[in-house]
Design a protein around this motif. Structure first.
Motif, PDB file in Angstrom:
ATOM      1  N   GLN A 172      -2.800  -1.285  -7.721  1.00  0.00           N
ATOM      2  CA  GLN A 172      -4.002  -1.050  -6.917  1.00  0.00           C
ATOM      3  C   GLN A 172      -4.913  -2.282  -6.915  1.00  0.00           C
ATOM      4  O   GLN A 172      -5.387  -2.709  -5.852  1.00  0.00           O
ATOM      5  N   ALA A 210       0.839  -1.205   0.000  1.00  0.00           N
ATOM      6  CA  ALA A 210       0.000   0.000   0.000  1.00  0.00           C
ATOM      7  C   ALA A 210       0.873   1.253   0.000  1.00  0.00           C
ATOM      8  O   ALA A 210       0.574   2.225  -0.705  1.00  0.00           O
ATOM      9  N   GLU A 211       1.945   1.237   0.787  1.00  0.00           N
ATOM     10  CA  GLU A 211       2.860   2.379   0.796  1.00  0.00           C
ATOM     11  C   GLU A 211       3.479   2.573  -0.582  1.00  0.00           C
ATOM     12  O   GLU A 211       3.571   3.702  -1.084  1.00  0.00           O
ATOM     13  N   GLY A 255       1.074   4.278  -2.879  1.00  0.00           N
ATOM     14  CA  GLY A 255       1.005   5.708  -2.600  1.00  0.00           C
ATOM     15  C   GLY A 255       2.216   6.463  -3.115  1.00  0.00           C
ATOM     16  O   GLY A 255       2.087   7.570  -3.662  1.00  0.00           O
ATOM     17  N   GLU A 314       1.824   6.578  -6.979  1.00  0.00           N
ATOM     18  CA  GLU A 314       0.766   7.523  -7.374  1.00  0.00           C
ATOM     19  C   GLU A 314       1.242   8.972  -7.232  1.00  0.00           C
ATOM     20  O   GLU A 314       1.013   9.798  -8.118  1.00  0.00           O
ATOM     21  N   THR A 315       1.903   9.260  -6.129  1.00  0.00           N
ATOM     22  CA  THR A 315       2.354  10.629  -5.888  1.00  0.00           C
ATOM     23  C   THR A 315       3.467  11.016  -6.860  1.00  0.00           C
ATOM     24  O   THR A 315       3.494  12.144  -7.361  1.00  0.00           O
TER      25      THR A 315
END
Length: 174
Positions: free
Chosen positions: A98, A50-51, A54, A57-58
């Motif tokens: 995802q 999950a990290e 993120g 995505e960023t």
């Protein structure tokens, strides 16, 4: 402050502060067996996936803003076909990261076996995350390596997570 416990400040590759704990002759009480360790490891790995999602995505959002505003020959570089294809490939990797993450999370939440799904999520976190952040670095050019610009932190974070989870090849074998 217990006898036999020593701590030392450590810095990770991405300059995050961490610590090393050394135990010498410290008594301990077992609070769980192999099932507890497996339970914890599955959730830690899922959290790292999950990290990684993120971070990817960023990094892609930062890249999207950069290629929309950086001009060459009087036009934004995001309008160049090769740039938009590279960004699109990164977007596809993120969506796969995802989907595999949520599949593994759902199986764990439902108490179903999730070894295969966790392995697939780790593959995408390691491989997909690496590809996305490499594309971000490439599309930023030299700016992506400037320590005064934030992108380098995403690259380092991705490598830390990839090293922690292990490479995709080992997870493919699983």
């Amino acid at each position: 402050d217990f006898d036999g416990v020593e701590t030392a400040v450590q810095r990770l590759t991405n300059d995050e502060p961490h610590g090393q704990i050394t135990l010498s002759g410290v008594s301990a009480e077992r609070v769980g067996g192999a099932d507890a360790v497996a339970f914890l490891c599955d959730r830690v790995e899922l959290g790292l996936c999950a990290e990684q999602l993120g971070v990817a995505e960023t990094a892609l959002k930062l890249t999207s803003t950069y290629v929309a505003t950086r001009k060459q020959f009087g036009v934004p570089i995001g309008s160049f076909q090769a740039v938009s294809h590279r960004a699109a490939d990164a977007y596809i990797d993120i969506r796969a990261m995802q989907a595999t993450l949520w599949q593994a999370a759902w199986r764990l939440a439902e108490g179903r076996p999730a070894e295969r799904e966790l392995a697939i999520a780790r593959i995408w976190a390691a491989d997909g995350g690496h590809r996305v952040v490499s594309a971000a670095q490439h599309l930023h050019g030299g700016m992506g390596f400037d320590r005064d610009y934030p992108l380098h932190r995403f690259f380092l974070a991705t490598k830390r997570i990839e090293f922690t989870l292990g490479g995709a090849a080992a997870h493919l074998e699983t």
